[in-house]
Each structure stands twice: as structure tokens, then as C-alpha cells.
Design a protein around this motif. Structure first.
Motif, PDB file in Angstrom:
ATOM      1  N   THR A  73       0.813  -1.124   0.067  1.00  0.00           N
ATOM      2  CA  THR A  73       0.059   0.017   0.084  1.00  0.00           C
ATOM      3  C   THR A  73       0.774   1.298   0.086  1.00  0.00           C
ATOM      4  O   THR A  73       0.353   2.337  -0.191  1.00  0.00           O
ATOM      5  N   LEU A 103      -5.338   2.785  -8.760  1.00  0.00           N
ATOM      6  CA  LEU A 103      -5.247   2.239  -7.307  1.00  0.00           C
ATOM      7  C   LEU A 103      -6.669   1.077  -7.411  1.00  0.00           C
ATOM      8  O   LEU A 103      -7.650   1.817  -7.986  1.00  0.00           O
ATOM      9  N   CYS A 139      -9.372  -1.571  -5.310  1.00  0.00           N
ATOM     10  CA  CYS A 139     -10.091  -2.006  -4.224  1.00  0.00           C
ATOM     11  C   CYS A 139     -10.973  -3.203  -4.256  1.00  0.00           C
ATOM     12  O   CYS A 139     -11.784  -3.199  -4.875  1.00  0.00           O
ATOM     13  N   TYR A 160      -3.822   3.863   0.636  1.00  0.00           N
ATOM     14  CA  TYR A 160      -2.644   3.953  -0.132  1.00  0.00           C
ATOM     15  C   TYR A 160      -1.829   5.228   0.219  1.00  0.00           C
ATOM     16  O   TYR A 160      -2.260   6.385  -0.210  1.00  0.00           O
TER      17      TYR A 160
END
Length: 607
Positions: free
Chosen positions: A436, A448, A450, A511
Motif C-alpha cells: 500500500t 489504485l 480496491c 494507499y
């Protein structure tokens, strides 16, 4: 005196001539025939015996006209050799005489059919002795290869009169060729059941062409018979033979039984298959053939019937019916077909929502005409067998799509399936990625992701430390939750948060992005992997540099060029013969202490 001598000689000569006539006879002998191919050269020999020399003989050649008269073609005596003009041989003959062997040879070039004549060799002596011989010249021409043609239509068996089978023809032979018919290597002779009609044509060239037609009372057994023609013809010195290719004929004969069977598929039949029936009688007669199934009739073409994409409703008896088009009599045969089936799969329930830790069962069934096998699959892996699926102590890992597959082991490809959708309720749970902490160069963009598990599907919002909401690049709902992605432009150090929530709770993931000025940022994991190697390389380089520095200092020392205190004063003392001076630099006091050879300090005044 001279007159008396001459009279005496003349009387003696007359006496001698009368005596010679009494015993001098010419004899001639010739062959009965000479045979030659058309276009070749013929040689006719005439053997003679005579007491007269060749100069005392007269030789003549004749041929016999169709009327029986003789036509002279050559004359020879002691003074001349003459070929008669205006005959068919004028430009094509030559005569050679061999006195030693008593042979006269007549040579005829480029023999033609019209040259097939009788030739006479006549020899006459001076004493009126005459003899002749005769030879027939026979001319031959090979015919062309024979041809055979069978009847194009079928022939009915057991007819009262012979039916035409075919014809053979051979052209341009001389003398006339002969044709013989064969059935299965046996010659056919004219009889009540066999009729052969031959015709001969004389071509303009004088050659013969022969045509022969065969008619036969055909039997059922003749359906497999082979018919062909044999042509015989004469050649010089013998007889030759050639044959045509064999032919078959179509024989029509009535059926005595009808047969029907399933040609394809072999083995058990299932719904969706195409069935191919073979349906025909054991005869060979023009007929109408159809298949009857219940009240449905199907037309049969070329003894085949194809039923495509069959269902269980097409199970049952199939009757093949053949009707003779001449007598309208019907014959039939039967076969039974069973179409196996597998009904659609029913999964109960097909959709379920469960709380974590709960238990539930699901059932899977399909009606089939054969024994079935049931198996449950999730993500391509088999998780259970049998009609019942037990779900115990469920977690987010339990959620997903389950496939129930029902197969019939006896028939390849016979299977059906249905699905069960399982959702496990609970607060969002973000699956933390391996890294991260990220380093990226300024002005670059980082993606990024998730992955959030939970049900109902969590709501995902991306934010930064200063409360700014980032626009989501993509978001996909999956069986166990949501997959979300955002693209962030790096301008400075930044922390981005993935915030997930539903009615059962919330979860978040941070992050940390560090902005670097390098042209190409190195990912943290790559830095860690390469750091050990870099450190080792740096240590080796430092060691090498220290070694080089030591060598330089030693070299300068030897040359007496090392600086004094703090590098500002030069040491210019002369070396004594016994003393070697070493300079010790002390960084803390910046004093230089002169040491003796044995390491003893010298007074400061000596410095």
C-alpha cells in the motif's frame, strides 16, 4: 571345201539341238502364299532349275485379274528388262535374279489392299521349255481397339423374349475381324435365350468394320454378371485376340421382403440427434418407398430417410413400405425407435441470501429415461456430488455461483445444468493488497484498486487526506462484493482512502503515495529487491577507492610531497642516512607529530 565344212557343221548343230530338246526342261517352284501387313514391302520368290544359262532364259511376271485373265507386269531376257506401263505395280516393283541359286524375287513396295492377288512367275528357255509357278499375296491390317456399350436403361428379369444387353464394334480391320460375346468368362452361343446380330461395313478404304448386338433373356443372377467382347483377327503367320472392358447391366427384379433399420446413430438415441433410416426391399424394381410413423408418412429418397433434431415424441414403431410400380403390390418391414431424454435441471432454491455462520441446503433434480449422475461445481472445481448441496458455517468465501450438472453416463454428451446463486450478508471487508506504500514520479498516474467483500454490495468512495473525493475509474459488482478502481495523478505526496460501507458496517484502506522527482519511479517492492545488491556494489566500490587513495598517499610520501599541518605547510626536511620520518596526522588537534623510526616522538622544536 569350205562349203562342205559349213554344211557339216550346220547338220551337227541341228542334231545337237534335237538331242537337247529331248532332255532340257525348265522347272519352277513357288510358295502357296506370301503374307504382309498393309503398307509393308512384299517379296515373292520364284525358284527355277534349267540347264540353260541365265542368258538363255526369258522371265515374265503376271498377276491374275478379277476376271481370271493374266496381266503382265514384267519381262526380262538376255537383252532387256522391262516393267510394263500403266499397271497398278508400275512404280512399285523390282525384280532381282540370282543365277547361282536359281531364284527370281519380285519385290512390291507399299503393299495395298488391292494388291491381294495371285502372281505368276513364267520362265521360258531358248529350246521352248516353259514352266510357271503361282503365289497368292495376302494383305492384313490390324483393326482399331474394340468398343462396347451397354444399355442405359435397366433390363427386366424373366421376360418372355431376349432383351438387348449391349453392342460391340471393331473398325478398320482386314480381313474381316470376328466378335464373340462373353458372360463371366464364358462364351455365349446363339440359342433360345441368346440372340446375336452382326453387321459388316466395308469402309471407303476397303477395310472392314464389324458391329455385334447381344440380346439375352435376363435372370436375377445377371445383376452381378460381367459382359464383354472378344475380337479375333488375322495377322501374317497367325491370329491375334483383344478384349473390351467388361460392363454390368441393371437388372430389375421384384422384392420378396422389405428391410428397415437405423443406420445412425449407433447405439442409444437421445433428443437432439439426427436419425438416419435405411429402408429398401431385397429386389431391384422401380418402386415407391415411404416410412410411416403413426399417422405421419415420410418419403424415402435413395433408400434413406433422415429425421433431424428428434424428440421423445418420435419414439415408437416405424414401418417401411415398398410399392411395386408395375403391379402396385406392397411389402413392408418394421423397426422400433426409442429416443432417450433428459429434462431441464431444477435447482431449489436457485437464489439464497445467508448470514455468516448460517446453514442451508439446496436440491438439484432432472427427470431422465436413463440413470443420471449429479455433481456441483464452483469456480470450475467440483465441490459436491449427489442431488443435495449442504452449505454450513458460511463465510464470504462461500458466496458465489454454484453449477449443478446432471449427466447420463450411458450416452456421451447428454447433460444439462442449472445454477444456484449464494450471497453471504455481512459488513464490508476489504482484501488488503500486498503493498500500500507506493513511490511514483511527479506528473505520472497511478491506478489504485480496491476489492471489497460483503453483501449487500458495498458502496465504495475514494477520498484523500484533505477530504477530496476522487472520481472512480471503474466499478464492478461480483458474487462476493465489489471491485473498484481509481486513477490518481501524482503531483505531491498523497494518501488515498478506499471507503466501503453497507447496512452492516464499513471498512477502509489507505494507499500512501510518495512523489519523487526521478524520471522513472521505482516501485517499493523493486527497491527492496534490488537494495541488497546495490549496497554490496557500493561497499566494493568504496574499498577500491580506499585502496587507490592509500596507494597515492604512499607514492606522495615516497616523493616527499606530503603536506604538513592541515595541509598548509610543506615538510622539507632532508632525510638523514639513518632516520626515516613518518608524519602522523591527527584530525582532532590538527597537529602533526614526527615519529622516529622506532616510533619515538621527536621534540616539537624539531618540527
Amino acid at each position: 571345201m569350205d562349203a562342205r565344212l559349213s554344211a557339216s557343221l550346220l547338220a551337227g548343230l541341228v542334231f545337237l539341238l534335237h538331242g537337247y530338246t529331248a532332255w532340257a526342261v525348265v522347272e519352277v517352284s513357288m510358295e502357296d502364299r506370301v503374307e504382309v501387313f498393309k503398307g509393308d514391302t512384299a517379296q515373292i520368290s520364284c525358284m527355277f532349275t534349267s540347264d540353260d544359262g541365265i542368258g538363255g532364259l526369258t522371265i515374265q511376271w503376271f498377276y491374275v485379274l478379277r476376271t481370271g485373265e493374266k496381266q503382265k507386269i514384267y519381262y526380262q531376257d538376255a537383252t532387256m528388262q522391262v516393267v510394263d506401263r500403266n499397271t497398278q505395280f508400275t512404280d512399285r516393283i523390282m525384280v532381282n535374279v540370282t543365277a547361282a541359286t536359281g531364284e527370281v524375287v519380285l519385290t512390291i513396295a507399299n503393299v495395298q489392299l488391292k494388291d491381294q492377288l495371285e502372281f505368276i512367275c513364267l520362265i521360258k528357255s531358248l529350246t521352248d521349255g516353259v514352266s510357271e509357278g503361282r503365289t497368292k499375296l495376302l494383305v492384313f491390317e490390324r483393326p482399331n481397339s474394340p468398343t462396347i456399350e451397354g444399355v442405359e436403361t435397366g433390363v427386366f428379369a424373366n421376360e418372355d423374349s431376349p432383351s438387348k444387353i449391349g453392342s460391340c464394334e471393331v473398325k478398320n480391320g482386314f480381313p474381316k475381324p470376328n466378335i464373340t460375346w462373353y458372360r463371366n468368362y464364358t462364351p455365349l452361343r446363339v440359342s433360345d435365350g441368346v440372340k446375336v446380330v452382326a453387321s459388316t461395313t466395308i469402309e471407303s478404304s476397303g477395310l472392314f468394320s464389324v458391329r455385334s448386338e447381344l440380346s439375352l433373356k435376363v435372370m436375377k443372377e445377371d445383376k452381378d454378371a460381367q459382359f464383354y467382347c472378344e475380337v479375333t483377327y488375322l495377322v501374317p503367320g497367325g491370329t491375334r485376340m483383344t478384349e473390351t472392358n467388361p460392363i454390368n447391366i441393371t437388372v430389375y427384379y421384384p422384392s420378396t421382403a422389405v428391410h428397415v433399420w437405423v443406420e445412425s446413430p449407433k447405439g442409444k438415441i437421445k433428443e437432439g440427434d439426427s436419425i438416419i433410416f435405411n429402408c429398401h426391399g431385397n429386389g431391384n424394381m422401380p418402386s415407391s418407398v415411404f416410412v410411416k410413423h403413426g399417422t405421419t408418412e415420410y418419403e424415402v429418397e435413395s433408400n434413406m430417410l433422415v429425421l433431424e433434431n428428434v424428440t421423445r415424441l418420435q419414439s415408437g414403431d416405424y414401418e417401411c413400405i415398398s410399392m411395386d410400380m408395375n403391379t402396385y403390390e406392397e411389402l413392408s418391414g418394421n423397426t422400433t425407435v426409442f429416443v432417450n431424454y433428459l429434462d431441464p435441471v431444477v435447482v431449489l432454491p436457485s437464489y439464497v441470501e445467508m448470514a455468516q455462520g448460517e446453514e442451508r441446503t439446496a436440491t438439484c433434480n432432472a427427470l431422465s429415461s436413463l440413470q443420471t449422475h449429479t455433481a456441483w461445481f464452483k469456480d470450475g472445481q467440483e465441490v459436491s456430488t449427489g442431488h443435495i448441496l449442504m452449505l454450513k458455517d458460511v463465510t464470504f468465501d462461500t458466496a458465489g455461483t454454484y453449477k449443478c450438472v446432471v449427466t447420463v453416463p450411458e450416452i456421451d454428451g447428454m447433460e444439462k445444468m442449472a445454477t444456484l446463486q449464494v450471497h453471504v450478508k455481512g459488513a464490508p471487508e476489504i482484501i488488503k493488497p500486498e503493498h500500500t506504500d507506493i513511490e511514483e514520479s511527479v506528473s505520472s498516474t497511478v491506478d489504485l484498486t480496491c476489492h471489497v467483500r460483503g453483501f449487500p454490495a458495498p458502496s465504495v468512495i475514494w477520498t484523500t487526506t484533505d477530504g477530496k473525493i476522487l472520481e472512480t475509474t471503474s466499478q464492478t459488482e461480483m458474487d462476493d462484493g465489489v471491485h473498484s478502481m481509481v486513477s490518481v495523478e501524482v503531483t505531491s505526496d498523497l494518501t488515498a482512502f478506499c471507503n466501503a460501507s453497507n447496512e452492516y458496517g464499513a471498512d477502509a484502506l489507505a494507499y500512501n503515495i510518495k512523489a519523487i522527482q526521478a524520471a522513472t519511479a521505482i516501485p517499493p517492492e523493486k527497491i527492496r529487491k534490488e537494495s541488497n545488491g546495490v549496497i554490496i556494489v557500493v561497499i566494493i566500490i568504496c574499498i577500491l577507492l580506499l585502496a587507490i587513495l592509500g596507494s597515492v598517499l604512499y607514492f606522495l610520501y615516497k616523493k616527499g610531497k606530503i603536506c604538513g599541518r592541515s595541509g598548509k605547510q610543506d615538510l622539507t626536511k632532508e632525510k638523514s642516512g639513518k632516520d626515516n620520518i613518518v608524519v602522523e596526522m591527527k584530525s582532532d588537534t590538527e597537529d602533526a607529530v614526527l615519529l622516529g623510526v622506532n616510533g619515538e616522538k621527536l621534540p616539537s622544536s624539531n618540527q
